[in-house]
Design a protein around this motif. Structure first.
Motif, PDB file in Angstrom:
ATOM      1  N   LEU A   1      25.997 -33.555 -26.301  1.00 43.58           N
ATOM      2  CA  LEU A   1      24.843 -32.978 -25.622  1.00 43.58           C
ATOM      3  C   LEU A   1      24.540 -31.625 -26.269  1.00 43.58           C
ATOM      4  O   LEU A   1      25.345 -30.707 -26.181  1.00 43.58           O
ATOM      5  CB  LEU A   1      25.159 -32.771 -24.136  1.00 43.58           C
ATOM      6  CG  LEU A   1      25.800 -33.974 -23.450  1.00 43.58           C
ATOM      7  CD1 LEU A   1      26.162 -33.623 -22.015  1.00 43.58           C
ATOM      8  CD2 LEU A   1      24.861 -35.165 -23.482  1.00 43.58           C
ATOM      9  N   PRO A   2      23.392 -31.514 -26.915  1.00 40.98           N
ATOM     10  CA  PRO A   2      23.124 -30.309 -27.720  1.00 40.98           C
ATOM     11  C   PRO A   2      23.196 -29.006 -26.922  1.00 40.98           C
ATOM     12  O   PRO A   2      23.701 -28.009 -27.433  1.00 40.98           O
ATOM     13  CB  PRO A   2      21.726 -30.528 -28.276  1.00 40.98           C
ATOM     14  CG  PRO A   2      21.278 -31.844 -27.800  1.00 40.98           C
ATOM     15  CD  PRO A   2      22.343 -32.506 -27.022  1.00 40.98           C
ATOM     16  N   ILE A   3      22.725 -29.010 -25.692  1.00 35.68           N
ATOM     17  CA  ILE A   3      22.706 -27.741 -24.948  1.00 35.68           C
ATOM     18  C   ILE A   3      24.124 -27.324 -24.574  1.00 35.68           C
ATOM     19  O   ILE A   3      24.529 -26.181 -24.783  1.00 35.68           O
ATOM     20  CB  ILE A   3      21.815 -27.859 -23.689  1.00 35.68           C
ATOM     21  CG1 ILE A   3      20.366 -28.067 -24.119  1.00 35.68           C
ATOM     22  CG2 ILE A   3      21.955 -26.620 -22.822  1.00 35.68           C
ATOM     23  CD1 ILE A   3      19.400 -28.202 -22.985  1.00 35.68           C
ATOM     24  N   VAL A   4      24.896 -28.290 -24.066  1.00 37.76           N
ATOM     25  CA  VAL A   4      26.287 -27.999 -23.705  1.00 37.76           C
ATOM     26  C   VAL A   4      27.038 -27.522 -24.938  1.00 37.76           C
ATOM     27  O   VAL A   4      27.743 -26.501 -24.923  1.00 37.76           O
ATOM     28  CB  VAL A   4      26.952 -29.269 -23.131  1.00 37.76           C
ATOM     29  CG1 VAL A   4      28.423 -28.997 -22.859  1.00 37.76           C
ATOM     30  CG2 VAL A   4      26.253 -29.701 -21.864  1.00 37.76           C
TER      31      VAL A   4
ATOM     32  N   ILE B   1      25.997 -23.954 -25.965  1.00 39.90           N
ATOM     33  CA  ILE B   1      26.573 -22.895 -25.135  1.00 39.90           C
ATOM     34  C   ILE B   1      28.007 -22.622 -25.577  1.00 39.90           C
ATOM     35  O   ILE B   1      28.421 -21.475 -25.779  1.00 39.90           O
ATOM     36  CB  ILE B   1      26.531 -23.295 -23.643  1.00 39.90           C
ATOM     37  CG1 ILE B   1      25.080 -23.411 -23.176  1.00 39.90           C
ATOM     38  CG2 ILE B   1      27.297 -22.293 -22.798  1.00 39.90           C
ATOM     39  CD1 ILE B   1      24.926 -23.999 -21.794  1.00 39.90           C
TER      40      ILE B   1
ATOM     41  N   GLU C   1      32.118 -18.629 -30.900  1.00 35.98           N
ATOM     42  CA  GLU C   1      31.913 -17.848 -32.123  1.00 35.98           C
ATOM     43  C   GLU C   1      31.717 -16.374 -31.822  1.00 35.98           C
ATOM     44  O   GLU C   1      32.165 -15.513 -32.566  1.00 35.98           O
ATOM     45  CB  GLU C   1      30.722 -18.404 -32.912  1.00 35.98           C
ATOM     46  CG  GLU C   1      30.980 -19.772 -33.521  1.00 35.98           C
ATOM     47  CD  GLU C   1      32.218 -19.788 -34.413  1.00 35.98           C
ATOM     48  OE1 GLU C   1      32.463 -18.789 -35.112  1.00 35.98           O
ATOM     49  OE2 GLU C   1      32.955 -20.792 -34.381  1.00 35.98           O
ATOM     50  N   PHE C   2      31.053 -16.091 -30.701  1.00 34.04           N
ATOM     51  CA  PHE C   2      30.868 -14.688 -30.332  1.00 34.04           C
ATOM     52  C   PHE C   2      32.228 -14.035 -30.095  1.00 34.04           C
ATOM     53  O   PHE C   2      32.532 -12.984 -30.664  1.00 34.04           O
ATOM     54  CB  PHE C   2      29.995 -14.573 -29.077  1.00 34.04           C
ATOM     55  CG  PHE C   2      29.997 -13.205 -28.472  1.00 34.04           C
ATOM     56  CD1 PHE C   2      29.323 -12.165 -29.085  1.00 34.04           C
ATOM     57  CD2 PHE C   2      30.705 -12.949 -27.306  1.00 34.04           C
ATOM     58  CE1 PHE C   2      29.340 -10.899 -28.551  1.00 34.04           C
ATOM     59  CE2 PHE C   2      30.730 -11.681 -26.766  1.00 34.04           C
ATOM     60  CZ  PHE C   2      30.042 -10.649 -27.387  1.00 34.04           C
TER      61      PHE C   2
ATOM     62  N   ARG D   1      35.221 -14.967 -30.978  1.00 33.02           N
ATOM     63  CA  ARG D   1      36.088 -14.902 -32.152  1.00 33.02           C
ATOM     64  C   ARG D   1      35.567 -13.919 -33.202  1.00 33.02           C
ATOM     65  O   ARG D   1      36.304 -13.523 -34.096  1.00 33.02           O
ATOM     66  CB  ARG D   1      36.244 -16.295 -32.769  1.00 33.02           C
ATOM     67  CG  ARG D   1      37.282 -17.138 -32.051  1.00 33.02           C
ATOM     68  CD  ARG D   1      37.094 -18.609 -32.324  1.00 33.02           C
ATOM     69  NE  ARG D   1      36.741 -18.865 -33.695  1.00 33.02           N
ATOM     70  CZ  ARG D   1      37.608 -19.176 -34.636  1.00 33.02           C
ATOM     71  NH1 ARG D   1      38.877 -19.272 -34.343  1.00 33.02           N
ATOM     72  NH2 ARG D   1      37.210 -19.411 -35.855  1.00 33.02           N
TER      73      ARG D   1
ATOM     74  N   TYR E   1      40.040 -18.829 -28.744  1.00 34.86           N
ATOM     75  CA  TYR E   1      40.958 -19.211 -29.826  1.00 34.86           C
ATOM     76  C   TYR E   1      41.671 -20.517 -29.491  1.00 34.86           C
ATOM     77  O   TYR E   1      41.836 -21.385 -30.345  1.00 34.86           O
ATOM     78  CB  TYR E   1      41.978 -18.088 -30.067  1.00 34.86           C
ATOM     79  CG  TYR E   1      41.381 -16.934 -30.840  1.00 34.86           C
ATOM     80  CD1 TYR E   1      41.479 -16.892 -32.213  1.00 34.86           C
ATOM     81  CD2 TYR E   1      40.696 -15.918 -30.206  1.00 34.86           C
ATOM     82  CE1 TYR E   1      40.929 -15.856 -32.939  1.00 34.86           C
ATOM     83  CE2 TYR E   1      40.136 -14.880 -30.910  1.00 34.86           C
ATOM     84  CZ  TYR E   1      40.249 -14.853 -32.272  1.00 34.86           C
ATOM     85  OH  TYR E   1      39.691 -13.834 -32.988  1.00 34.86           O
TER      86      TYR E   1
ATOM     87  N   SER F   1      22.361 -38.084 -20.144  1.00 35.97           N
ATOM     88  CA  SER F   1      22.662 -36.909 -20.964  1.00 35.97           C
ATOM     89  C   SER F   1      21.657 -35.803 -20.687  1.00 35.97           C
ATOM     90  O   SER F   1      22.016 -34.625 -20.643  1.00 35.97           O
ATOM     91  CB  SER F   1      22.663 -37.285 -22.443  1.00 35.97           C
ATOM     92  OG  SER F   1      21.368 -37.661 -22.836  1.00 35.97           O
TER      93      SER F   1
ATOM     94  N   GLN G   1      22.443 -32.011 -19.285  1.00 36.77           N
ATOM     95  CA  GLN G   1      22.021 -30.820 -20.013  1.00 36.77           C
ATOM     96  C   GLN G   1      21.173 -29.924 -19.149  1.00 36.77           C
ATOM     97  O   GLN G   1      21.264 -28.698 -19.216  1.00 36.77           O
ATOM     98  CB  GLN G   1      21.260 -31.225 -21.266  1.00 36.77           C
ATOM     99  CG  GLN G   1      22.116 -32.109 -22.127  1.00 36.77           C
ATOM    100  CD  GLN G   1      21.722 -32.018 -23.558  1.00 36.77           C
ATOM    101  OE1 GLN G   1      21.647 -30.937 -24.100  1.00 36.77           O
ATOM    102  NE2 GLN G   1      21.473 -33.148 -24.178  1.00 36.77           N
TER     103      GLN G   1
ATOM    104  N   ALA H   1      23.479 -28.052 -16.984  1.00 37.27           N
ATOM    105  CA  ALA H   1      24.146 -26.984 -17.724  1.00 37.27           C
ATOM    106  C   ALA H   1      23.204 -25.806 -17.925  1.00 37.27           C
ATOM    107  O   ALA H   1      23.584 -24.643 -17.737  1.00 37.27           O
ATOM    108  CB  ALA H   1      24.635 -27.504 -19.071  1.00 37.27           C
TER     109      ALA H   1
ATOM    110  N   LYS I   1      38.855  -7.012 -38.375  1.00 36.61           N
ATOM    111  CA  LYS I   1      38.846  -6.802 -36.929  1.00 36.61           C
ATOM    112  C   LYS I   1      39.957  -5.842 -36.509  1.00 36.61           C
ATOM    113  O   LYS I   1      39.746  -4.985 -35.659  1.00 36.61           O
ATOM    114  CB  LYS I   1      38.993  -8.148 -36.210  1.00 36.61           C
ATOM    115  CG  LYS I   1      37.711  -8.968 -36.299  1.00 36.61           C
ATOM    116  CD  LYS I   1      37.709 -10.135 -35.361  1.00 36.61           C
ATOM    117  CE  LYS I   1      38.351 -11.336 -35.988  1.00 36.61           C
ATOM    118  NZ  LYS I   1      38.342 -12.490 -35.085  1.00 36.61           N
TER     119      LYS I   1
ATOM    120  N   LEU J   1      30.167  -8.856 -35.330  1.00 35.66           N
ATOM    121  CA  LEU J   1      29.675 -10.231 -35.319  1.00 35.66           C
ATOM    122  C   LEU J   1      28.992 -10.572 -36.641  1.00 35.66           C
ATOM    123  O   LEU J   1      29.214 -11.647 -37.202  1.00 35.66           O
ATOM    124  CB  LEU J   1      28.677 -10.373 -34.163  1.00 35.66           C
ATOM    125  CG  LEU J   1      28.668 -11.708 -33.457  1.00 35.66           C
ATOM    126  CD1 LEU J   1      30.073 -12.070 -33.042  1.00 35.66           C
ATOM    127  CD2 LEU J   1      27.759 -11.649 -32.255  1.00 35.66           C
TER     128      LEU J   1
ATOM    129  N   LEU K   1      30.371 -13.534 -38.947  1.00 35.53           N
ATOM    130  CA  LEU K   1      29.551 -14.715 -39.227  1.00 35.53           C
ATOM    131  C   LEU K   1      29.269 -14.812 -40.719  1.00 35.53           C
ATOM    132  O   LEU K   1      29.272 -15.912 -41.285  1.00 35.53           O
ATOM    133  CB  LEU K   1      28.246 -14.661 -38.427  1.00 35.53           C
ATOM    134  CG  LEU K   1      28.465 -14.808 -36.919  1.00 35.53           C
ATOM    135  CD1 LEU K   1      27.138 -14.792 -36.185  1.00 35.53           C
ATOM    136  CD2 LEU K   1      29.231 -16.071 -36.582  1.00 35.53           C
TER     137      LEU K   1
END
Lengths: 255, 432, 404
Positions: B254-257, B260, B266-267, B269, B311, C25, C29, C32, C342, C382, C386
């Motif tokens: 599911l792209p939205i899940v 998020i 990523e933020f 980490r 992590y 699905s 979504q 969510a 970091k 960040l 990235l």
């Protein structure tokens, strides 16, 4: 077949092993091995697992060190001198159970690596040679693929071609078919038979008894680090002398 | 056998060769020294350099260590006793060990409480770490967090008791419904637990004793190595379920899940832990409802948990990816729905593969708990840099204190990583 | 000709939102998304209410105000009258400086220790194992403090270098280790120095060209030229000749004691050295493990196959083992570089003016702009993270083993 094979054998000695012994720590893996291989001979070595057959042929090109006795390949006495080892290794080709192709190089690069860096063959010539042998093992069209993209049988044929590119005078095979699916075994064996018919001196550790009957002019049975029995294939299979050989053959042939 | 080929090649061994002893040079200590220390010239030089280095290290540190003073009351007294000789002043540790371990505000007559909590901790984690122990012990593992909370913070016993009761009731409801539908079971469990907590809150207020069995200790009084241990254990345990959820979310179709989860992982980490601790220190309070006054310890726990769950999610994602596709297909073909497939087939295997990675994260996180000293919490480093080195008695005793902290961390971290290696070896043989 | 017909089109029923895979699905979504928006709204409204109550607002105006504090280690012009933004830039450059230096030295430590851990020398192997275990299992924060303490408490003050019979003396007459930092000679660029530098750059290119030529010659004719000593000659000789030919245009400015402190040369402050060395030696222990794992990941069969083909051990390493090991080593190596960057935020402990110490420390405390400072700080890290992970992804895709 056996008769024609017999005719190609010359009196020239290719490998002479004298009273060779090897230990792993205190474990006596090879005991008093005496073996003379003539040019053009094709020898199949069989025996139960742990009997020392792989160790024996790995000693011949110094992948393993022996502690007692002598090994002489093409008149070069194997010693700890790197020059001797280099010389023997460039004369002796070897194929492994798990192929051991270099996964980061293409098939063609796998085949040209050693000719370029060891034999100092110009790259172009090395590539031509490689293509020649790849054609021989019938996979020239895969030359630019990577080992991971080939089937097991194809990989093993590449491994054979890779060894042949060094123009070896002797080939060692360490269970070349035991990691393969049944339908792939034949293509590898066919390649090996073809090689045999061209008169290559071969030492094969294998349990392919059909191959042994068809190609070998001597079968050696090893157990507990010793050569227990050796004979021409017909006599070996039809009339084994030692009880250990009989037991082994009955297990492997299933009757 | 014969050399000439004209003769028959047939050969049969009549008698078996007995195994012989290896030739003399194979064994012996001299051979070991030659093979392991002086095999070549370059290696011999390396050995000599290493020996010299070792000599420097030992000659520098051994007199200092062995000549240490353990019973002085200040650095100047230490120096008097040593009288110019080299020697450590370990008396700082024998005098201040309680501050290093428990912080400087925890009531000293209550030290038995965190100590007991630590001892019980071993009992609680044992069934988790060693699969061979009886599964019944896991019941104690479930009770432990509430018990430990009560032991360390003290106060009325009703809070932890009702919290535990809520969890038990919630779990029972969940277990009842889970065969029917996972979503319903989860929702039912949460609602049931919430009801118990709410009711328990009211009853607990009514039952509040005039003088609780264990004296209440506010969380700003926690400190020392105890604080590092508490932060490490709490945050790792809390971040496990969150990490699993994030990993599953990141694997989802599911792209939205998925988006998020990816952004969150990523933020977190991508930024250093210290910036997250700044958030806990100066920023997080703004995000709570006005006047709620969540204390710093809880804010730090929230941020470190966020940090480690990102992590851990990545480690578990690795475990999920390592499973052969056939496992997913087999689960689907049996007609299992997504929660079932995950719960019964995928996660048990993926988590097993991920355990060594999770343990590594846990070790790293435990070391990183020392960072809280930067935002003026008095963990073991905060204690050393703050109250102890600032006191007139012990100003200038760096090495002994750093050595003490290092040894504590080394024992814990080395122990955990040895466990992880043992487990890895064990899992490797299990799979065969 | 197809006889298949489309499945009968069902009319939409609300229960299909959960039971039909096509809608299910979307339902999840939407749920969510709603939860996410609700959470953001809840946090945002709390933030707004709290800020209103405290009489605060969000504004980045403070970045242009004078910072009002001094920074002792800067690579770009900065005074206490410079803006907070300029202070942040100083911090960013200092972060990048210490990270860059630490990445290089950590790699050197790590590779040496990793290779030595596989040595057949028992003593060296054990020593390296000790190094790795000790440094990996003790927090980097403690290491930074220990090394900073060595720098400040165990090193002599500049005054110890004074007098006829000084308590301390400079190493080789040109390096001074003091508790204020390390003083090393700095170069003085005289006329013609650009030519010397250009010669050196040309020599470096020349070495690469020679190696390419040697490989090409091997490929074409099979003649293998020696590699090592001609490289050294090409690298050094022209530069040295040019240096003396032009009358030694590059001189050295030696640090010397003037008054209470050293003047001249380059000063590397104690905080920078402590942070640099601690990060390198700590991360070096992790890199050592990666290197060891990488080399061990190349199966023994590969080495044997190469040996069976007659390659010597040096060539086996260069042509077969290293190319495969690097594939295993580089991704964790890059994430270790990320960790160094970091962890360099711990500079705040020893007073090194990196971005965390300037923007997230002094500027934050002086202006009280907590939210703005922390957000900018996170944004900086960040972007770096990235960026590096993007590079890593490119590398991973480029070196992926082709498999079927």
């Amino acid at each position: 077949m056996a008769e024609t094979a017999q005719m190609q054998v010359s009196d020239e000695v290719a490998i002479r092993i004298n009273n060779m012994n090897k230990w792993y720590g205190a474990f006596h893996v090879l005991r008093d091995i005496d073996l003379t291989v003539h040019r053009g001979e094709r020898i199949v070595i069989c025996g139960p697992s742990g009997s020392g057959k792989s160790t024996l042929i790995r000693c011949i090109n110094a992948l393993e060190e022996h502690q007692k006795g002598s090994i002489e390949v093409d008149g070069t006495l194997l010693s700890s001198d790197l020059k001797n080892i280099d010389k023997i290794r460039s004369e002796v080709g070897m194929c492994f159970q798990h192929f051991n192709l270099f996964p980061h190089l293409t098939i063609l690069e796998n085949c040209t690596l050693a000719p370029i860096w060891v034999r100092k063959t110009p790259k172009k010539e090395a590539e031509e040679t490689a293509m020649h042998f790849l054609e021989k093992v019938k996979i020239p069209d895969q030359a630019n693929k990577y080992p991971g993209q080939l089937s097991g049988g194809q990989q093993q044929r590449v491994a054979i071609a890779r060894s042949l590119c060094m123009r070896p005078r002797i080939m060692l095979f360490d269970e070349p078919t035991s990691a393969l699916d049944p339908e792939m075994i034949k293509e590898v064996l066919d390649t090996m038979i073809e090689l045999a018919e061209e008169g290559m001196t071969m030492l094969c550790v294998t349990h392919e008894m059909g191959f042994a009957r068809q190609v070998a002019n001597r079968v050696i049975f090893m157990d507990e680090g010793q050569i227990v029995e050796q004979n021409e294939p017909e006599a070996f299979f039809n009339n084994p002398q030692s009880p250990r050989t009989q037991l082994f053959l009955s297990q492997i042939l299933g009757h | 056998m014969s050399d000439t080929h004209a003769e028959s090649i047939a050969f049969v061994r009549e008698s078996s060769l007995p195994p012989a002893a290896p030739p003399e040079k194979v064994g012996g200590p001299f051979k070991w020294v030659k093979d392991n220390l002086f095999p070549t010239w370059a290696n011999a030089i390396l050995t000599i350099v290493a020996l010299y280095f070792l000599y420097l290290l030992l000659s520098g540190s051994l007199p200092w260590l062995l000549n240490g003073v353990w019973n002085a009351s200040s650095l100047s007294e230490c120096r008097e006793i040593l009288d110019g000789a080299t020697g450590a002043c370990f008396s700082v540790i024998s005098e201040r060990w309680h501050q290093l371990l428990f912080g400087f505000k925890y009531p000293s007559d209550q030290y038995w409480r965190p100590t007991l909590a630590l001892v019980l901790l071993f009992l609680a984690v044992a069934p988790v770490l060693f699969i061979d122990l009886p599964r019944k012990l896991l019941i104690f593992t479930g009770i432990y967090p509430f018990l430990a909370f009560w032991l360390i913070w003290g106060g009325p016993i009703w809070g932890p008791v009702f919290a535990l009761l809520g969890v038990i009731v919630g779990y029972m409801v969940y277990a009842r419904l889970v065969h029917n539908s996972f979503a319903k079971a989860l929702a039912g469990g949460i609602v049931a637990a919430a009801i118990v907590w709410y009711v328990g809150g009211i009853i607990g207020d009514a039952l509040r004793p005039a003088r609780p069995l264990l004296e209440a200790v506010p969380s700003r009084d926690l400190g020392g190595f105890m604080l590092n241990m508490m932060l490490g254990i709490t945050c790792v345990s809390l971040s496990l379920p969150i990490g699993i959820a994030l990993a599953l979310g990141r694997q989802s179709h599911l792209p939205i899940v998925k988006g998020i989860c990816v952004v969150f992982i990523e933020f977190v980490r991508g930024v250093p832990l210290i910036t997250l601790l700044f958030v806990a220190n100066v920023m997080l309070a703004y995000f709570f409802p006005p006047g709620s006054g969540v204390d710093l310890f809880i804010r730090v726990v929230i941020m470190i948990t966020m940090f480690s769950s990102a992590y851990i999610a990545e480690v578990i994602r690795g475990g999920l990816a390592a499973l052969p596709k056939g496992q997913y297909e087999a689960a689907d073909s049996l007609g299992l729905d997504y929660p079932q497939a995950m719960r019964l087939i995928i996660l048990p295997q993926a988590l097993k593969i991920s355990i060594p990675g999770i343990v590594n994260i846990a070790v790293g996180l435990f070391k990183d708990t020392t960072l809280v000293s930067v935002i003026s919490l008095f963990d073991i480093i905060g204690m050393i840099r703050g109250p102890i080195l600032a006191s007139t008695d012990w100003n200038g005793v760096y090495w002994e204190l750093f050595l003490f902290a290092s040894v504590l961390f080394f024992i814990v971290c080395y122990g955990i990583s040895q466990y992880s290696q043992w487990l890895e070896r064990r899992l490797a043989t299990d799979h065969r | 000709m197809t006889t298949l017909t489309d499945p009968p089109k069902e009319s939409f029923r609300p229960s299909m939102l959960l039971s039909d895979t096509r809608y299910r699905s979307i339902t999840f979504q939407v749920i969510a998304l709603v939860l996410l928006i609700a959470a953001i709204w809840y946090l945002g409204s709390n933030l707004a209410a709290n800020l209103r109550a405290a009489g605060l607002n969000i504004s980045f105006q403070f970045l242009n105000n004078p910072a009002g504090y001094d920074i002792n280690q800067t690579l770009i012009p900065y005074t206490s009258q410079s803006s907070n933004l300029q202070a942040a830039w100083v911090g960013i450059i200092n972060t990048l400086l210490v990270s860059f230096l630490a990445c290089i030295t950590a790699t050197i430590f790590g590779v040496i220790a990793g290779v030595l851990r596989l040595s057949n020398n028992w003593l060296v192997r054990k020593l390296m194992a000790g190094y790795v275990e000790i440094f990996r299992n003790i927090p980097v924060l403690i290491w930074i403090l220990i090394i900073y303490t060595i720098m400040t408490a165990a090193m002599p003050a500049p005054s110890a270098f004074r007098g006829d019979d000084p308590a301390s003396s400079m190493m080789l007459g040109s390096f001074a280790f003091t508790n204020r930092g390390v003083y090393i000679p700095g170069p003085i660029w005289g006329p013609g120095s650009t030519i010397v530098v250009a010669t050196f750059v040309a020599s470096v290119i020349g070495v690469f060209a020679y190696r390419r030529y040697a490989t090409k010659l091997l490929y074409d004719t099979g003649r293998l030229l020696p590699m090592l000593w001609p490289s050294v000659v090409i690298l050094l000789v022209p530069t040295i000749v040019m240096f003396f030919f032009l009358g030694m245009p590059i001189g050295l400015d030696y640090p010397a004691l003037k008054g209470f402190n050293f003047r001249g040369g380059i000063q590397i402050g104690a905080p920078l050295i402590a942070l640099w060395f601690a990060l390198s030696i700590y991360t070096g222990a992790f890199i050592a493990e990666n290197v060891r794992a990488g080399i061990q990941a190349v199966s023994k069969g590969q080495t044997e196959a190469a040996a069976a083909l007659g390659l010597r051990s040096g060539r086996i390493m260069n042509l077969v083992v290293l190319p495969q090991a690097l594939r295993v080593i580089i991704p964790p190596l890059i994430s270790n570089y990320l960790n160094i960057t970091k962890n360099s935020s711990l500079a705040i402990l020893v007073g090194y003016a990196d971005i965390t110490a300037t923007l997230g420390g002094i500027t934050l405390n002086q202006t009280g702009r907590a939210i703005e400072c922390v957000v900018l700080l996170m944004l900086f890290y960040l972007v770096i993270s990235l960026g590096i992970s993007m590079v890593m992804n490119v590398y991973n895709n480029a070196t992926k083993l082709k498999e079927r």
